[in-house]
Design a protein around this motif. Sequence first.
Motif, PDB file in Angstrom:
ATOM      1  N   CYS A  77       0.832  -1.200   0.000  1.00 44.32           N
ATOM      2  CA  CYS A  77       0.000   0.000   0.000  1.00 44.32           C
ATOM      3  C   CYS A  77       0.873   1.260   0.000  1.00 44.32           C
ATOM      4  O   CYS A  77       1.624   1.488  -0.948  1.00 44.32           O
ATOM      5  N   LEU A  78       0.828   2.075   1.040  1.00 40.57           N
ATOM      6  CA  LEU A  78       1.652   3.276   1.085  1.00 40.57           C
ATOM      7  C   LEU A  78       3.139   2.926   1.021  1.00 40.57           C
ATOM      8  O   LEU A  78       3.933   3.688   0.467  1.00 40.57           O
ATOM      9  N   GLY A  79       3.503   1.765   1.549  1.00 36.35           N
ATOM     10  CA  GLY A  79       4.900   1.310   1.446  1.00 36.35           C
ATOM     11  C   GLY A  79       5.346   1.244  -0.003  1.00 36.35           C
ATOM     12  O   GLY A  79       6.423   1.728  -0.363  1.00 36.35           O
ATOM     13  N   MET A  80       4.514   0.661  -0.879  1.00 33.02           N
ATOM     14  CA  MET A  80       4.828   0.619  -2.301  1.00 33.02           C
ATOM     15  C   MET A  80       4.908   2.026  -2.880  1.00 33.02           C
ATOM     16  O   MET A  80       5.819   2.350  -3.637  1.00 33.02           O
ATOM     17  N   ALA A 163       0.812  -3.578  -8.889  1.00 29.77           N
ATOM     18  CA  ALA A 163       2.017  -4.231  -8.364  1.00 29.77           C
ATOM     19  C   ALA A 163       3.205  -3.841  -9.239  1.00 29.77           C
ATOM     20  O   ALA A 163       3.065  -3.673 -10.459  1.00 29.77           O
ATOM     21  N   LEU A 164       4.350  -3.685  -8.596  1.00 33.22           N
ATOM     22  CA  LEU A 164       5.584  -3.292  -9.269  1.00 33.22           C
ATOM     23  C   LEU A 164       6.720  -4.205  -8.829  1.00 33.22           C
ATOM     24  O   LEU A 164       6.692  -4.752  -7.720  1.00 33.22           O
ATOM     25  N   PHE A 174      -2.498  -3.282  -3.204  1.00 30.98           N
ATOM     26  CA  PHE A 174      -3.535  -3.936  -2.400  1.00 30.98           C
ATOM     27  C   PHE A 174      -2.950  -4.467  -1.094  1.00 30.98           C
ATOM     28  O   PHE A 174      -1.735  -4.482  -0.894  1.00 30.98           O
ATOM     29  N   HIS A 175      -3.843  -4.899  -0.214  1.00 37.81           N
ATOM     30  CA  HIS A 175      -3.437  -5.458   1.075  1.00 37.81           C
ATOM     31  C   HIS A 175      -3.529  -6.983   1.025  1.00 37.81           C
ATOM     32  O   HIS A 175      -4.604  -7.529   1.227  1.00 37.81           O
TER      33      HIS A 175
END
Length: 193
Positions: A77-80, A163-164, A174-175
């Motif tokens: 999420c925000l981490g990504m 997704a990366l 997503f979670h």
Amino acid sequence: MKTVIINYGAGNIQSIKFALQRLGVEAVLSNDVEEIRKADKVIFPGVGEASSAMKKLRESELDNIIPTLTQPVLGICLGMQLMCKSSEEGNTQGLGIFNTEVVRFSSTVKVPQIGWNTIQNLEGSLFEGIRENEYMYLVHSYYAKKSNEMIAESEYDIKYASALQKDNFYGVQFHPEKSSKAGSKILENFLKL
């Protein structure tokens, strides 16, 4: 195998820790640089606002450490989003791991996007055993623009990177810890990398 969840005060760390416990993994919550460096796997969670989360990373000097990690790292999420070049949220400079920008959804859709949405065009070992158009749980008002590092996409008004991946760095919007069996399978795949 030692798995560390980075604990920098901006993460949904307990739900991730419980999801890993269900897979038989006892993760360590830590912001200690040496402990993070020595981990076999690192999970970089995030919930909240980009500029204040980035400020917390800088205060603990984790902004310098995370991009240098060589083991598999999963941003959630925000981490990504913080692993990207920049975010419109709070006009934030990111860690620059992923070569894309994070922007806000247009005013033509309800934000945040909350709930289940599908992921498509799945690539790589993170999605082994996951079918196209699988549903994942999301909560976000900002998204990463599509780029050549995209390994999954979703659509909400427009198509965006859900997704990366670049080298040992993975990120999911997503979670997985809240996405039922499919999300659990993605976490399991990450632990096997």
